[in-house]
Scaffold this motif. Structure first.
Motif, PDB file in Angstrom:
ATOM      1  N   LYS A 251      -4.317  -7.143  -5.323  1.00  0.00           N
ATOM      2  CA  LYS A 251      -3.856  -6.225  -6.348  1.00  0.00           C
ATOM      3  C   LYS A 251      -5.027  -5.377  -6.836  1.00  0.00           C
ATOM      4  O   LYS A 251      -6.176  -5.664  -6.544  1.00  0.00           O
ATOM      5  CB  LYS A 251      -3.236  -6.999  -7.517  1.00  0.00           C
ATOM      6  CG  LYS A 251      -1.949  -7.722  -7.144  1.00  0.00           C
ATOM      7  CD  LYS A 251      -1.348  -8.422  -8.348  1.00  0.00           C
ATOM      8  CE  LYS A 251      -0.047  -9.107  -7.959  1.00  0.00           C
ATOM      9  NZ  LYS A 251       0.561  -9.822  -9.121  1.00  0.00           N
ATOM     10  N   ARG A 289       0.965  -0.932   1.909  1.00  0.00           N
ATOM     11  CA  ARG A 289       1.084  -1.008   0.455  1.00  0.00           C
ATOM     12  C   ARG A 289       2.394  -1.695   0.099  1.00  0.00           C
ATOM     13  O   ARG A 289       3.422  -1.449   0.728  1.00  0.00           O
ATOM     14  CB  ARG A 289       1.090   0.384  -0.181  1.00  0.00           C
ATOM     15  CG  ARG A 289      -0.185   1.186  -0.021  1.00  0.00           C
ATOM     16  CD  ARG A 289       0.041   2.553  -0.643  1.00  0.00           C
ATOM     17  NE  ARG A 289      -1.036   3.491  -0.327  1.00  0.00           N
ATOM     18  CZ  ARG A 289      -2.008   3.814  -1.167  1.00  0.00           C
ATOM     19  NH1 ARG A 289      -2.040   3.262  -2.363  1.00  0.00           N
ATOM     20  NH2 ARG A 289      -2.946   4.680  -0.813  1.00  0.00           N
ATOM     21  N   LYS A 290       2.353  -2.551  -0.928  1.00  0.00           N
ATOM     22  CA  LYS A 290       3.555  -3.188  -1.475  1.00  0.00           C
ATOM     23  C   LYS A 290       3.438  -3.177  -2.990  1.00  0.00           C
ATOM     24  O   LYS A 290       2.730  -4.001  -3.566  1.00  0.00           O
ATOM     25  CB  LYS A 290       3.705  -4.628  -0.978  1.00  0.00           C
ATOM     26  CG  LYS A 290       4.178  -4.762   0.453  1.00  0.00           C
ATOM     27  CD  LYS A 290       4.398  -6.234   0.806  1.00  0.00           C
ATOM     28  CE  LYS A 290       4.906  -6.386   2.235  1.00  0.00           C
ATOM     29  NZ  LYS A 290       5.091  -7.829   2.597  1.00  0.00           N
ATOM     30  N   GLY A 291       4.127  -2.235  -3.649  1.00  0.00           N
ATOM     31  CA  GLY A 291       4.010  -2.128  -5.095  1.00  0.00           C
ATOM     32  C   GLY A 291       2.584  -1.818  -5.479  1.00  0.00           C
ATOM     33  O   GLY A 291       1.992  -0.841  -5.016  1.00  0.00           O
ATOM     34  N   ASP A 292       2.009  -2.664  -6.350  1.00  0.00           N
ATOM     35  CA  ASP A 292       0.624  -2.439  -6.761  1.00  0.00           C
ATOM     36  C   ASP A 292      -0.360  -3.259  -5.936  1.00  0.00           C
ATOM     37  O   ASP A 292      -1.527  -3.409  -6.298  1.00  0.00           O
ATOM     38  CB  ASP A 292       0.440  -2.763  -8.251  1.00  0.00           C
ATOM     39  CG  ASP A 292       0.662  -4.237  -8.565  1.00  0.00           C
ATOM     40  OD1 ASP A 292       1.224  -4.948  -7.700  1.00  0.00           O
ATOM     41  OD2 ASP A 292       0.281  -4.672  -9.667  1.00  0.00           O
ATOM     42  N   SER A 293       0.121  -3.801  -4.800  1.00  0.00           N
ATOM     43  CA  SER A 293      -0.743  -4.548  -3.892  1.00  0.00           C
ATOM     44  C   SER A 293      -0.953  -3.755  -2.604  1.00  0.00           C
ATOM     45  O   SER A 293      -0.148  -2.882  -2.261  1.00  0.00           O
ATOM     46  CB  SER A 293      -0.130  -5.910  -3.557  1.00  0.00           C
ATOM     47  OG  SER A 293       0.028  -6.690  -4.716  1.00  0.00           O
TER      48      SER A 293
END
Length: 462
Positions: A251, A289-293
Protein backbone atom coordinates in the motif's frame (compact mmCIF):
# COMPACT_ATOMS: atom_id res chain seq x y z
CA UNK A 1 9.92 -17.74 40.54
CA UNK A 2 11.76 -14.72 41.84
CA UNK A 3 9.20 -12.18 42.90
CA UNK A 4 10.44 -8.97 41.38
CA UNK A 5 11.13 -10.69 38.08
CA UNK A 6 7.65 -12.19 38.18
CA UNK A 7 6.02 -8.78 38.40
CA UNK A 8 7.07 -8.03 34.84
CA UNK A 9 5.80 -11.30 33.39
CA UNK A 10 2.38 -10.04 32.33
CA UNK A 11 3.69 -6.92 30.62
CA UNK A 12 6.18 -9.14 28.77
CA UNK A 13 3.41 -11.52 27.73
CA UNK A 14 1.30 -8.65 26.45
CA UNK A 15 4.05 -7.79 23.99
CA UNK A 16 5.07 -11.38 23.29
CA UNK A 17 6.93 -11.68 20.01
CA UNK A 18 7.70 -7.96 19.71
CA UNK A 19 10.87 -8.34 21.74
CA UNK A 20 13.06 -10.72 19.84
CA UNK A 21 15.29 -13.03 21.79
CA UNK A 22 12.78 -14.34 24.34
CA UNK A 23 11.97 -17.73 22.89
CA UNK A 24 13.77 -21.05 22.82
CA UNK A 25 13.95 -21.45 19.05
CA UNK A 26 14.03 -19.30 15.96
CA UNK A 27 10.52 -20.48 15.08
CA UNK A 28 9.09 -19.43 18.42
CA UNK A 29 10.92 -16.10 18.33
CA UNK A 30 9.86 -15.22 14.83
CA UNK A 31 6.29 -16.28 15.48
CA UNK A 32 5.93 -18.32 12.30
CA UNK A 33 5.06 -21.98 12.64
CA UNK A 34 6.04 -23.93 15.71
CA UNK A 35 9.34 -24.83 17.34
CA UNK A 36 11.20 -27.52 15.42
CA UNK A 37 10.45 -30.99 16.71
CA UNK A 38 7.45 -29.84 18.75
CA UNK A 39 4.08 -31.25 17.70
CA UNK A 40 0.99 -29.75 19.34
CA UNK A 41 -2.50 -31.16 18.83
CA UNK A 42 -4.29 -27.89 18.08
CA UNK A 43 -7.78 -26.81 19.04
CA UNK A 44 -9.64 -23.66 20.04
CA UNK A 45 -9.60 -23.43 23.84
CA UNK A 46 -11.02 -19.91 24.39
CA UNK A 47 -13.26 -17.54 22.43
CA UNK A 48 -13.46 -13.82 23.25
CA UNK A 49 -16.05 -12.33 20.90
CA UNK A 50 -14.47 -12.91 17.45
CA UNK A 51 -11.02 -13.58 18.91
CA UNK A 52 -9.81 -17.14 19.50
CA UNK A 53 -7.04 -18.73 21.55
CA UNK A 54 -5.49 -21.97 20.27
CA UNK A 55 -3.93 -24.63 22.46
CA UNK A 56 -0.68 -24.06 20.56
CA UNK A 57 -0.75 -20.36 21.57
CA UNK A 58 -0.74 -21.39 25.22
CA UNK A 59 1.81 -24.18 24.88
CA UNK A 60 4.34 -22.13 22.91
CA UNK A 61 4.03 -19.26 25.40
CA UNK A 62 4.49 -21.75 28.25
CA UNK A 63 7.61 -23.19 26.58
CA UNK A 64 9.03 -19.68 26.27
CA UNK A 65 8.50 -18.98 29.97
CA UNK A 66 10.09 -22.32 30.94
CA UNK A 67 13.12 -21.51 28.78
CA UNK A 68 13.48 -18.05 30.33
CA UNK A 69 13.34 -19.51 33.85
CA UNK A 70 16.55 -21.45 33.06
CA UNK A 71 15.86 -24.17 35.59
CA UNK A 72 14.46 -21.94 38.35
CA UNK A 73 11.26 -23.15 40.09
CA UNK A 74 8.04 -22.26 38.27
CA UNK A 75 4.66 -21.55 39.91
CA UNK A 76 2.30 -24.54 39.61
CA UNK A 77 -0.38 -22.35 38.04
CA UNK A 78 1.90 -20.86 35.39
CA UNK A 79 -0.27 -22.11 32.50
CA UNK A 80 -3.31 -20.44 34.02
CA UNK A 81 -1.44 -17.17 34.51
CA UNK A 82 -0.26 -17.25 30.90
CA UNK A 83 -3.75 -18.06 29.63
CA UNK A 84 -5.17 -15.21 31.71
CA UNK A 85 -2.70 -12.85 30.05
CA UNK A 86 -3.54 -14.16 26.59
CA UNK A 87 -7.26 -13.70 27.33
CA UNK A 88 -6.51 -10.13 28.43
CA UNK A 89 -4.76 -9.63 25.07
CA UNK A 90 -7.81 -10.95 23.24
CA UNK A 91 -10.11 -8.74 25.29
CA UNK A 92 -8.02 -5.73 24.30
CA UNK A 93 -8.28 -6.78 20.64
CA UNK A 94 -12.04 -7.19 20.94
CA UNK A 95 -12.38 -3.75 22.56
CA UNK A 96 -10.02 -2.23 20.00
CA UNK A 97 -12.33 -3.48 17.26
CA UNK A 98 -15.43 -1.93 18.85
CA UNK A 99 -13.55 1.29 19.70
CA UNK A 100 -12.02 1.52 16.18
CA UNK A 101 -8.44 1.44 17.46
CA UNK A 102 -6.12 0.79 14.51
CA UNK A 103 -2.42 0.89 13.65
CA UNK A 104 -0.95 2.26 10.44
CA UNK A 105 0.25 -0.14 7.77
CA UNK A 106 3.60 1.65 7.79
CA UNK A 107 4.01 0.85 11.48
CA UNK A 108 3.32 -2.83 10.80
CA UNK A 109 5.84 -2.81 7.96
CA UNK A 110 8.51 -1.17 10.11
CA UNK A 111 8.04 -3.77 12.84
CA UNK A 112 8.17 -6.60 10.29
CA UNK A 113 11.38 -5.18 8.83
CA UNK A 114 12.90 -4.74 12.30
CA UNK A 115 12.08 -8.25 13.37
CA UNK A 116 13.21 -9.81 10.10
CA UNK A 117 16.52 -7.90 10.22
CA UNK A 118 17.11 -9.21 13.73
CA UNK A 119 16.58 -12.82 12.71
CA UNK A 120 18.67 -12.48 9.58
CA UNK A 121 21.45 -11.24 11.87
CA UNK A 122 20.92 -14.13 14.31
CA UNK A 123 20.85 -16.89 11.71
CA UNK A 124 23.58 -15.43 9.51
CA UNK A 125 21.92 -14.40 6.24
CA UNK A 126 18.60 -14.05 4.46
CA UNK A 127 19.40 -17.19 2.47
CA UNK A 128 19.85 -19.25 5.64
CA UNK A 129 16.60 -17.90 7.08
CA UNK A 130 14.74 -18.78 3.88
CA UNK A 131 16.27 -22.26 3.90
CA UNK A 132 15.30 -22.74 7.56
CA UNK A 133 11.62 -22.10 6.79
CA UNK A 134 11.72 -23.18 3.15
CA UNK A 135 10.03 -19.89 2.24
CA UNK A 136 11.20 -16.60 0.68
CA UNK A 137 11.51 -13.58 2.97
CA UNK A 138 8.43 -12.01 1.36
CA UNK A 139 6.33 -15.05 2.27
CA UNK A 140 7.68 -15.08 5.82
CA UNK A 141 6.64 -11.44 6.21
CA UNK A 142 3.19 -12.16 4.77
CA UNK A 143 2.73 -15.04 7.21
CA UNK A 144 3.84 -12.92 10.14
CA UNK A 145 1.96 -9.72 9.22
CA UNK A 146 -1.43 -10.55 10.89
CA UNK A 147 0.27 -11.53 14.16
CA UNK A 148 2.43 -8.40 14.23
CA UNK A 149 -0.60 -6.21 13.51
CA UNK A 150 -2.48 -7.78 16.44
CA UNK A 151 0.49 -7.28 18.73
CA UNK A 152 0.81 -3.62 17.79
CA UNK A 153 -2.90 -3.08 18.43
CA UNK A 154 -2.54 -4.77 21.82
CA UNK A 155 0.46 -2.55 22.51
CA UNK A 156 -1.56 0.54 21.57
CA UNK A 157 -4.44 -0.51 23.82
CA UNK A 158 -2.02 -1.24 26.65
CA UNK A 159 -0.49 2.21 26.20
CA UNK A 160 -3.97 3.75 26.34
CA UNK A 161 -4.77 1.87 29.55
CA UNK A 162 -1.49 2.09 31.44
CA UNK A 163 0.80 4.35 29.42
CA UNK A 164 0.65 7.27 31.86
CA UNK A 165 1.39 5.13 34.91
CA UNK A 166 4.62 6.14 36.64
CA UNK A 167 6.44 5.34 39.88
CA UNK A 168 8.17 7.65 42.33
CA UNK A 169 11.50 6.89 44.04
CA UNK A 170 9.55 6.32 47.25
CA UNK A 171 7.36 3.71 45.54
CA UNK A 172 10.48 1.99 44.18
CA UNK A 173 11.98 1.78 47.69
CA UNK A 174 8.69 0.50 49.12
CA UNK A 175 8.46 -2.11 46.39
CA UNK A 176 12.02 -3.32 47.06
CA UNK A 177 11.43 -3.46 50.83
CA UNK A 178 8.54 -5.90 50.29
CA UNK A 179 10.76 -8.47 48.59
CA UNK A 180 11.87 -11.18 51.06
CA UNK A 181 15.64 -11.19 51.46
CA UNK A 182 15.83 -14.85 50.48
CA UNK A 183 13.99 -14.04 47.23
CA UNK A 184 16.37 -11.36 45.99
CA UNK A 185 17.87 -12.46 42.67
CA UNK A 186 21.58 -12.88 42.13
CA UNK A 187 22.78 -11.10 39.00
CA UNK A 188 25.71 -12.29 36.93
CA UNK A 189 28.25 -9.85 35.49
CA UNK A 190 26.59 -7.04 33.57
CA UNK A 191 28.06 -4.32 31.39
CA UNK A 192 26.99 -1.08 29.77
CA UNK A 193 28.38 -0.74 26.26
CA UNK A 194 28.14 2.19 23.87
CA UNK A 195 28.96 2.43 20.19
CA UNK A 196 29.28 5.08 17.50
CA UNK A 197 28.95 3.83 13.94
CA UNK A 198 29.99 5.64 10.77
CA UNK A 199 28.93 4.17 7.46
CA UNK A 200 31.43 4.11 4.62
CA UNK A 201 30.10 6.73 2.20
CA UNK A 202 30.05 5.60 -1.40
CA UNK A 203 32.34 7.66 -3.61
CA UNK A 204 31.04 9.26 -6.84
CA UNK A 205 33.04 6.91 -9.09
CA UNK A 206 31.39 3.81 -7.58
CA UNK A 207 27.97 5.41 -8.07
CA UNK A 208 28.74 6.20 -11.71
CA UNK A 209 29.85 2.61 -12.34
CA UNK A 210 26.67 1.24 -10.76
CA UNK A 211 24.45 3.57 -12.79
CA UNK A 212 26.27 2.60 -16.00
CA UNK A 213 25.80 -1.11 -15.28
CA UNK A 214 22.11 -0.59 -14.55
CA UNK A 215 21.68 1.43 -17.76
CA UNK A 216 23.15 -1.49 -19.70
CA UNK A 217 20.64 -3.85 -18.06
CA UNK A 218 17.81 -1.41 -18.84
CA UNK A 219 18.85 -1.29 -22.49
CA UNK A 220 18.85 -5.10 -22.66
CA UNK A 221 15.30 -5.19 -21.28
CA UNK A 222 14.18 -2.56 -23.79
CA UNK A 223 15.76 -4.70 -26.51
CA UNK A 224 13.54 -7.63 -25.52
CA UNK A 225 15.30 -9.55 -22.74
CA UNK A 226 13.25 -10.65 -19.75
CA UNK A 227 13.15 -8.33 -16.73
CA UNK A 228 12.66 -11.35 -14.45
CA UNK A 229 15.59 -13.29 -15.89
CA UNK A 230 17.95 -10.33 -15.53
CA UNK A 231 16.69 -9.68 -12.00
CA UNK A 232 17.59 -13.25 -11.04
CA UNK A 233 21.00 -12.78 -12.61
CA UNK A 234 21.95 -9.31 -11.38
CA UNK A 235 19.71 -8.02 -8.59
CA UNK A 236 21.46 -7.58 -5.25
CA UNK A 237 18.23 -7.74 -3.28
CA UNK A 238 18.45 -11.28 -1.85
CA UNK A 239 14.81 -11.26 -0.82
CA UNK A 240 13.35 -10.60 -4.28
CA UNK A 241 16.20 -11.35 -6.69
CA UNK A 242 15.57 -15.09 -6.68
CA UNK A 243 11.88 -14.36 -7.38
CA UNK A 244 12.69 -12.41 -10.54
CA UNK A 245 12.63 -9.15 -8.60
CA UNK A 246 9.00 -9.63 -7.50
CA UNK A 247 8.10 -7.66 -4.36
CA UNK A 248 4.37 -8.31 -4.26
CA UNK A 249 1.60 -5.89 -3.26
CA UNK A 250 2.20 -2.90 -1.02
CA UNK A 251 0.00 0.00 0.00
CA UNK A 252 0.97 3.65 -0.24
CA UNK A 253 3.65 4.77 2.25
CA UNK A 254 4.82 1.21 2.90
CA UNK A 255 7.87 1.45 0.61
CA UNK A 256 10.54 4.14 0.66
CA UNK A 257 9.29 7.41 -0.91
CA UNK A 258 11.67 7.44 -3.90
CA UNK A 259 10.66 3.91 -4.92
CA UNK A 260 6.94 4.50 -4.45
CA UNK A 261 6.92 7.82 -6.32
CA UNK A 262 8.65 6.24 -9.32
CA UNK A 263 6.46 3.12 -9.29
CA UNK A 264 3.18 5.05 -9.17
CA UNK A 265 4.13 7.09 -12.25
CA UNK A 266 4.18 3.91 -14.33
CA UNK A 267 1.49 2.06 -16.21
CA UNK A 268 1.33 -1.73 -15.81
CA UNK A 269 4.23 -3.29 -17.72
CA UNK A 270 6.23 -0.07 -17.91
CA UNK A 271 9.77 0.23 -16.55
CA UNK A 272 11.13 3.23 -14.66
CA UNK A 273 14.30 5.19 -15.25
CA UNK A 274 17.04 4.51 -12.69
CA UNK A 275 15.84 5.39 -9.16
CA UNK A 276 18.13 6.03 -6.20
CA UNK A 277 17.06 5.19 -2.64
CA UNK A 278 18.78 4.52 0.66
CA UNK A 279 19.23 0.90 -0.47
CA UNK A 280 20.98 1.64 -3.75
CA UNK A 281 19.85 2.06 -7.38
CA UNK A 282 16.69 0.45 -8.77
CA UNK A 283 15.01 -0.39 -12.05
CA UNK A 284 11.30 -0.75 -11.30
CA UNK A 285 8.56 -2.43 -13.30
CA UNK A 286 4.93 -1.90 -12.33
CA UNK A 287 2.92 -5.10 -12.56
CA UNK A 288 -0.58 -4.29 -11.32
CA UNK A 289 -2.71 -1.84 -9.34
CA UNK A 290 -5.54 -2.89 -6.99
CA UNK A 291 -7.25 0.03 -5.26
CA UNK A 292 -4.60 1.78 -3.20
CA UNK A 293 -2.22 -1.18 -3.50
CA UNK A 294 0.26 -1.95 -6.25
CA UNK A 295 2.70 -4.72 -7.11
CA UNK A 296 6.14 -4.30 -8.63
CA UNK A 297 9.36 -6.07 -9.43
CA UNK A 298 12.76 -4.43 -9.35
CA UNK A 299 16.46 -4.90 -9.99
CA UNK A 300 18.64 -3.47 -7.22
CA UNK A 301 22.34 -2.69 -7.54
CA UNK A 302 24.39 -1.37 -4.62
CA UNK A 303 27.51 0.73 -5.24
CA UNK A 304 30.53 -0.95 -3.71
CA UNK A 305 32.54 0.81 -1.05
CA UNK A 306 36.32 0.70 -1.29
CA UNK A 307 39.16 0.92 1.16
CA UNK A 308 39.32 4.69 0.90
CA UNK A 309 35.62 5.00 1.81
CA UNK A 310 36.10 2.86 4.91
CA UNK A 311 39.28 4.77 5.80
CA UNK A 312 37.40 8.06 5.70
CA UNK A 313 34.83 6.68 8.16
CA UNK A 314 37.70 5.51 10.37
CA UNK A 315 39.33 8.96 10.23
CA UNK A 316 36.11 10.64 11.34
CA UNK A 317 35.81 8.27 14.29
CA UNK A 318 39.46 8.73 15.25
CA UNK A 319 38.95 12.49 15.51
CA UNK A 320 35.72 11.99 17.45
CA UNK A 321 37.43 9.56 19.84
CA UNK A 322 40.20 12.08 20.56
CA UNK A 323 37.62 14.73 21.44
CA UNK A 324 35.80 12.35 23.80
CA UNK A 325 39.01 11.27 25.52
CA UNK A 326 40.02 14.94 25.87
CA UNK A 327 36.63 15.66 27.55
CA UNK A 328 35.68 18.23 24.93
CA UNK A 329 32.49 16.23 24.23
CA UNK A 330 30.71 13.40 26.00
CA UNK A 331 30.30 10.02 24.38
CA UNK A 332 26.51 10.39 24.61
CA UNK A 333 26.57 13.76 22.81
CA UNK A 334 29.00 12.45 20.19
CA UNK A 335 26.77 9.43 19.52
CA UNK A 336 23.61 11.52 19.29
CA UNK A 337 25.15 13.98 16.83
CA UNK A 338 27.35 11.67 14.74
CA UNK A 339 26.38 7.98 14.89
CA UNK A 340 24.76 6.46 11.81
CA UNK A 341 23.08 3.84 14.04
CA UNK A 342 19.78 5.53 14.86
CA UNK A 343 18.74 2.76 17.25
CA UNK A 344 21.52 3.43 19.73
CA UNK A 345 22.28 7.09 18.97
CA UNK A 346 19.08 8.24 20.64
CA UNK A 347 20.20 6.38 23.78
CA UNK A 348 23.55 8.11 23.97
CA UNK A 349 25.12 5.30 21.98
CA UNK A 350 24.29 2.69 24.63
CA UNK A 351 23.13 -0.72 23.46
CA UNK A 352 19.72 -1.70 24.84
CA UNK A 353 18.84 -4.91 26.66
CA UNK A 354 16.11 -6.49 24.54
CA UNK A 355 14.51 -8.05 27.61
CA UNK A 356 13.78 -4.93 29.64
CA UNK A 357 14.87 -2.01 27.46
CA UNK A 358 17.55 -1.00 29.97
CA UNK A 359 21.24 -0.44 29.31
CA UNK A 360 22.64 -3.25 31.47
CA UNK A 361 23.61 -6.29 29.39
CA UNK A 362 24.42 -9.73 30.87
CA UNK A 363 27.94 -10.63 29.84
CA UNK A 364 26.91 -14.09 28.65
CA UNK A 365 24.25 -12.61 26.33
CA UNK A 366 26.54 -10.22 24.46
CA UNK A 367 27.22 -10.46 20.76
CA UNK A 368 30.51 -12.42 20.51
CA UNK A 369 32.19 -9.61 18.56
CA UNK A 370 31.50 -7.17 21.39
CA UNK A 371 32.25 -9.72 24.12
CA UNK A 372 35.76 -10.41 22.86
CA UNK A 373 36.35 -6.71 22.23
CA UNK A 374 35.51 -5.55 25.76
CA UNK A 375 36.99 -8.63 27.48
CA UNK A 376 40.29 -6.87 28.20
CA UNK A 377 39.02 -3.28 28.29
CA UNK A 378 39.02 -1.06 31.36
CA UNK A 379 35.86 0.79 32.33
CA UNK A 380 35.77 4.17 30.60
CA UNK A 381 38.04 3.19 27.73
CA UNK A 382 37.13 3.49 24.05
CA UNK A 383 38.43 1.29 21.26
CA UNK A 384 40.12 2.65 18.13
CA UNK A 385 37.86 2.40 15.04
CA UNK A 386 36.95 -1.23 14.25
CA UNK A 387 35.54 -2.71 11.02
CA UNK A 388 31.79 -3.34 11.16
CA UNK A 389 29.06 -4.54 8.82
CA UNK A 390 25.47 -3.44 9.37
CA UNK A 391 22.49 -5.79 9.42
CA UNK A 392 21.69 -4.84 5.82
CA UNK A 393 25.26 -5.51 4.65
CA UNK A 394 26.74 -2.00 4.54
CA UNK A 395 30.43 -1.47 5.28
CA UNK A 396 31.11 0.73 8.30
CA UNK A 397 33.50 1.45 11.15
CA UNK A 398 32.65 1.82 14.83
CA UNK A 399 34.18 2.69 18.18
CA UNK A 400 33.07 0.86 21.33
CA UNK A 401 32.91 2.34 24.84
CA UNK A 402 32.81 0.27 28.02
CA UNK A 403 30.78 2.49 30.33
CA UNK A 404 30.45 0.12 33.29
CA UNK A 405 31.21 -3.42 34.41
CA UNK A 406 29.17 -4.63 37.38
CA UNK A 407 30.45 -7.85 39.02
CA UNK A 408 28.09 -10.64 40.13
CA UNK A 409 25.98 -9.55 43.12
CA UNK A 410 22.67 -9.88 44.93
CA UNK A 411 20.10 -7.28 43.89
CA UNK A 412 20.36 -3.96 45.71
CA UNK A 413 18.99 -0.47 45.23
CA UNK A 414 22.36 1.13 44.56
CA UNK A 415 23.49 -1.07 41.67
CA UNK A 416 20.11 -2.20 40.35
CA UNK A 417 17.82 0.79 40.79
CA UNK A 418 16.91 0.80 37.09
CA UNK A 419 15.79 -2.85 37.14
CA UNK A 420 13.91 -2.50 40.42
CA UNK A 421 12.17 0.67 39.23
CA UNK A 422 11.12 -1.12 36.04
CA UNK A 423 9.75 -4.05 38.05
CA UNK A 424 7.84 -1.67 40.34
CA UNK A 425 6.46 0.14 37.29
CA UNK A 426 5.38 -3.15 35.73
CA UNK A 427 3.57 -4.12 38.93
CA UNK A 428 1.72 -0.80 38.93
CA UNK A 429 0.85 -1.17 35.24
CA UNK A 430 -0.39 -4.70 35.90
CA UNK A 431 -2.71 -3.32 38.57
CA UNK A 432 -4.08 -0.76 36.08
CA UNK A 433 -4.61 -3.55 33.53
CA UNK A 434 -6.38 -5.68 36.14
CA UNK A 435 -8.73 -2.83 36.95
CA UNK A 436 -9.43 -2.29 33.26
CA UNK A 437 -10.08 -6.02 32.82
CA UNK A 438 -12.57 -6.09 35.71
CA UNK A 439 -14.36 -3.05 34.32
CA UNK A 440 -14.61 -4.41 30.76
CA UNK A 441 -14.89 -8.20 31.18
CA UNK A 442 -18.68 -8.05 31.10
CA UNK A 443 -18.72 -6.31 27.73
CA UNK A 444 -17.57 -9.34 25.72
CA UNK A 445 -18.71 -12.89 25.13
CA UNK A 446 -16.24 -15.41 26.57
CA UNK A 447 -16.32 -19.18 26.19
CA UNK A 448 -13.56 -21.47 27.49
CA UNK A 449 -12.81 -25.17 27.22
CA UNK A 450 -13.95 -26.87 30.48
CA UNK A 451 -10.37 -28.14 30.87
CA UNK A 452 -9.38 -24.60 31.85
CA UNK A 453 -12.31 -23.83 34.15
CA UNK A 454 -10.00 -23.71 37.19
CA UNK A 455 -8.08 -20.84 35.59
CA UNK A 456 -10.97 -18.44 36.40
CA UNK A 457 -10.48 -16.51 33.20
CA UNK A 458 -13.10 -13.89 34.05
CA UNK A 459 -11.40 -13.07 37.35
CA UNK A 460 -8.76 -10.38 37.60
CA UNK A 461 -5.48 -11.44 36.02
CA UNK A 462 -3.05 -11.73 38.93
Amino acid sequence: MIQFLRSSARVALLGMGLLAGTATTASAQLGIGRPVGRQIADAIIVKVDNQIVLRSDLEIAYAQQVAQAQGKPLPPDLRCKILQSIVLNKLMLAKAETDSVVVEDSQVKNELDRRMAYFVQQIGSEKKLEEYYNKPIKQLKDDLRPQVKEQLIQQKMQETIAGKVAVTPREVRQYFSRIPKDSLPYFSTEVEVGQIIKLAQVNPKAKEETIAKLNDIRARIQAGESFETLAKQYSEDPGSGAQGGYLGFFKRKELVPQYEAAALKLEPGQMSPIVESQFGFHLIQLIERKGDSYSTRHILLKPATGGSDVNEAANQLTKLRRRILADSITFAKAAKDNSDDKTSSGNGGLLANRQDGGSYLPLDKLDPAIFFTIDTMKVGSITPPLPYRTDDGKDAMRIIWLKSNTPPHQANLKDDYQKIAQAALNEKKNKALDEWFLKNRGSVYLEADPQYADCKLLDAVN
